[in-house]
Every structure is written in structure tokens, then in C-alpha cells.
Design a protein around this motif. Structure first.
Motif, mmCIF file in Angstrom:
data_model
loop_
_atom_site.group_PDB
_atom_site.id
_atom_site.type_symbol
_atom_site.label_atom_id
_atom_site.label_comp_id
_atom_site.label_asym_id
_atom_site.label_seq_id
_atom_site.Cartn_x
_atom_site.Cartn_y
_atom_site.Cartn_z
ATOM 1 N N LEU A 207 0.818 -1.213 0.000
ATOM 2 C CA LEU A 207 0.000 0.000 0.000
ATOM 3 C C LEU A 207 0.852 1.264 0.000
ATOM 4 O O LEU A 207 0.516 2.246 -0.675
ATOM 5 C CB LEU A 207 -0.932 0.001 1.215
ATOM 6 C CG LEU A 207 -2.054 -1.037 1.223
ATOM 7 C CD1 LEU A 207 -2.848 -0.953 2.515
ATOM 8 C CD2 LEU A 207 -2.974 -0.849 0.019
ATOM 9 N N ARG A 211 1.032 1.120 -4.196
ATOM 10 C CA ARG A 211 -0.232 1.837 -4.364
ATOM 11 C C ARG A 211 -0.146 3.300 -3.949
ATOM 12 O O ARG A 211 -1.090 4.064 -4.165
ATOM 13 C CB ARG A 211 -1.334 1.143 -3.564
ATOM 14 C CG ARG A 211 -1.494 -0.343 -3.862
ATOM 15 C CD ARG A 211 -1.935 -0.594 -5.292
ATOM 16 N NE ARG A 211 -3.270 -0.039 -5.532
ATOM 17 C CZ ARG A 211 -3.879 -0.055 -6.706
ATOM 18 N NH1 ARG A 211 -3.254 -0.560 -7.768
ATOM 19 N NH2 ARG A 211 -5.088 0.441 -6.841
ATOM 20 N N LYS A 213 -0.388 4.832 -1.121
ATOM 21 C CA LYS A 213 -1.530 5.226 -0.314
ATOM 22 C C LYS A 213 -1.183 6.200 0.813
ATOM 23 O O LYS A 213 -2.096 6.688 1.504
ATOM 24 C CB LYS A 213 -2.206 3.987 0.273
ATOM 25 C CG LYS A 213 -3.019 3.199 -0.752
ATOM 26 C CD LYS A 213 -4.154 4.054 -1.330
ATOM 27 C CE LYS A 213 -5.041 3.256 -2.265
ATOM 28 N NZ LYS A 213 -6.161 4.079 -2.796
ATOM 29 N N THR A 216 -2.894 9.384 0.548
ATOM 30 C CA THR A 216 -4.299 9.414 0.967
ATOM 31 C C THR A 216 -4.334 9.179 2.474
ATOM 32 O O THR A 216 -4.403 8.040 2.930
ATOM 33 C CB THR A 216 -5.114 8.326 0.243
ATOM 34 O OG1 THR A 216 -4.918 8.442 -1.160
ATOM 35 C CG2 THR A 216 -6.597 8.447 0.558
#
Length: 286
Positions: A207, A211, A213, A216
Motif C-alpha cells: 500500500l 499503491r 496510499k 491518501t
């Protein structure tokens, strides 16, 4: 319980590793304590690596100063110890500690709750982030990403200590623990070390780096909370419940670990579902 006496002997021998790594006079260094120390230090080192990598953050803007993480390690250690001990007292053996309040301070006798430690660290992160002007969820994300390593080490230490063992079973990898009665049991500590430690760390690594992340806020932290909760609930089906509590609500399967982990799963799902990428403030045209 009579049917358990029919179980075969353990197909795997219990490795009698001394729970004490080094002892000098009255001073003893336990594997359990080493697991906590190494876990905290790794999470600190790994968080600094994440926080210093501009590729992982929106527009390459680092979320905090590395010095902030140096200072936070003390807050984290206090949160883990105080929260973990308080959680164990309240959630798992309150009657005993009401009767013998001084035993609360006898931490060398064991008794730490992950759920309590998590609440302690969350409180420490919230107070620290407000004090330093750091986005709370970004601090949570970078810290959570490295925590599974410590969880795995502590579960291995539980195995070495022959504690928190699993329910009786006849699976080929069952183990007869020296203080677990004449039963062959699931090595549930190793199940937890694998799921809460290795598997969860790899998932969070994907992640953060594949990704991306961390761009986020609260997604990685939410994944950690949800992933731990799911892992713990799954392993609880193989783990012997705490003797002073047993199974709850007149069932033969529901444990305190399941009850405490269920809100974690829901909170983690909420955090991931509502997480949104950071929008950097664009400079106004002149």
C-alpha cells in the motif's frame, strides 16, 4: 474436556528456549521485553524512512520533520506500556487487580493488552501531532506501517514463554506445551506472528510503495487497524481463551479478543472508505 485426553501426542516437540536471554544477578533480559524494544525501534526507523521519501507523498512534500519522529518515540513507548497494561487490567483481569491493586505494577509477571496499547499510542499520536502541528492521520500512517514487525516478534516471544497457546487439536503441527496440560495444541502464537506480523507488514508495504496510499491520509492506518482486527478474530478460533474469562455469552467460541477486535475492523473499513487524497494549496496568480 474428556475427549481431549484422546488426542495424540504432539507431532512437533516444543523448543525449550530459555525465556531469559541474559541474566546478570537479579537483572534479567527477557525475549518478551526484547520483542517490544526491537519492535518500537524498528517502527521508529521505518517511519523515518517513509517520512523522508518524497516519492510517497503528495507533490513530494514531506509530512513532518524527521526530528519529530525522534521525539515521538518516547511518547510511543509510554503510550504502549501504559495503554497496554491499563487495557489488560480493565479488559482481562479486573477482579484480580481490584483485590490486589499493587499487582498492577508487577509488569514482570506479564499482562499486556494490544488493544490497550493501541489506544495508548493513538492518544499519544493525537496529543503529539497537535503539539507539533502535524497531520494526525499521516503520523498514524507512517507509524502503523512498521508496527507489524513488533507484533510478530512479541508473538514469537509468547511462544517461547509457552503462554497464550492454542486450543487442543490433532493437526500434524500440534505442540504439547510444557504448561498447557496433557493436550496437543495449536501453536496459535505463531499463527498470530505470521498474520499480524509478516502478512500484515507485506500488505502495508504494498500500500505504501506500490499503491502510494500515503498520499491518501488514514488509508494505511485504516488498513492496519482492519488487518489486525481480522487477523486477531481469525486466530481467536484457534487460541485458548484467557482462563479467568473463558468463552463469553454462554458460547463455546466467542472470546474477549474477538469482541475488542470487531470495532477495529469497522473503524478500519470506515477509515479506508472515507480517506481522500491530500489537495495541496495552489499559489494564487498575481
Amino acid at each position: 474436556m474428556n475427549e481431549y485426553f484422546l488426542l495424540p501426542l504432539a507431532s512437533l516437540p516444543f523448543p525449550n528456549i530459555n525465556p531469559i536471554l541474559i541474566q546478570i544477578g537479579p537483572l534479567a533480559v527477557h525475549w518478551y521485553g526484547i520483542g517490544y524494544i526491537v519492535g518500537i525501534l524498528f517502527a521508529w526507523w521505518y517511519a523515518k524512512r517513509l517520512a523522508a521519501n518524497p516519492k510517497l507523498w503528495p507533490d513530494g512534500v514531506l509530512p513532518m520533520k524527521l526530528e519529530d519522529l525522534d521525539d515521538f518515540i518516547v511518547w510511543a513507548a509510554v503510550g504502549v506500556v501504559l495503554g497496554g497494561r491499563t487495557g489488560y487490567v480493565l479488559f482481562y483481569d479486573l477482579a484480580r487487580y481490584i483485590a490486589h491493586p499493587l499487582d498492577i505494577f508487577a509488569v514482570w509477571q506479564g499482562g499486556m493488552s494490544f488493544h490497550g496499547g493501541l489506544l495508548g499510542v493513538i492518544l499519544a499520536m493525537t496529543l503529539f501531532s497537535f503539539k507539533r502541528g502535524i497531520r494526525t492521520w499521516s503520523l498514524f500512517d507512517v507509524v502503523a506501517a512498521g508496527v507489524p514487525v513488533g507484533l510478530g516478534l512479541v508473538r514469537v516471544a509468547n511462544f517461547i514463554n509457552s503462554e497464550l497457546w492454542g486450543r487442543p487439536t490433532d493437526v500434524p503441527w500440534a505442540i504439547e506445551f510444557p504448561n498447557g496440560g496433557p493436550f496437543t495444541r495449536h501453536p496459535s502464537q505463531l499463527y498470530e506472528a505470521l498474520l499480524e506480523g509478516l502478512v500484515l507488514f507485506v500488505v502495508l508495504r504494498i500500500l505504501t510503495h506500490s499503491r502510494l496510499k500515503l498520499k491518501t491520509p488514514r488509508f494505511v492506518g485504516g488498513a492496519f487497524i482492519c488487518g489486525y482486527g481480522l487477523s486477531r478474530i481469525f486466530v481467536e478460533f484457534f487460541r485458548e481463551p484467557d482462563q479467568q474469562l473463558g468463552y463469553l455469552l454462554r458460547t463455546n467460541w466467542l472470546t474477549m479478543g474477538m469482541i475488542l477486535s470487531t470495532p477495529m475492523v469497522l473503524a478500519g473499513i470506515w477509515a479506508m472508505a472515507t480517506a481522500k487524497p491530500v489537495k495541496q494549496v495552489q499559489p494564487q496568480a498575481t
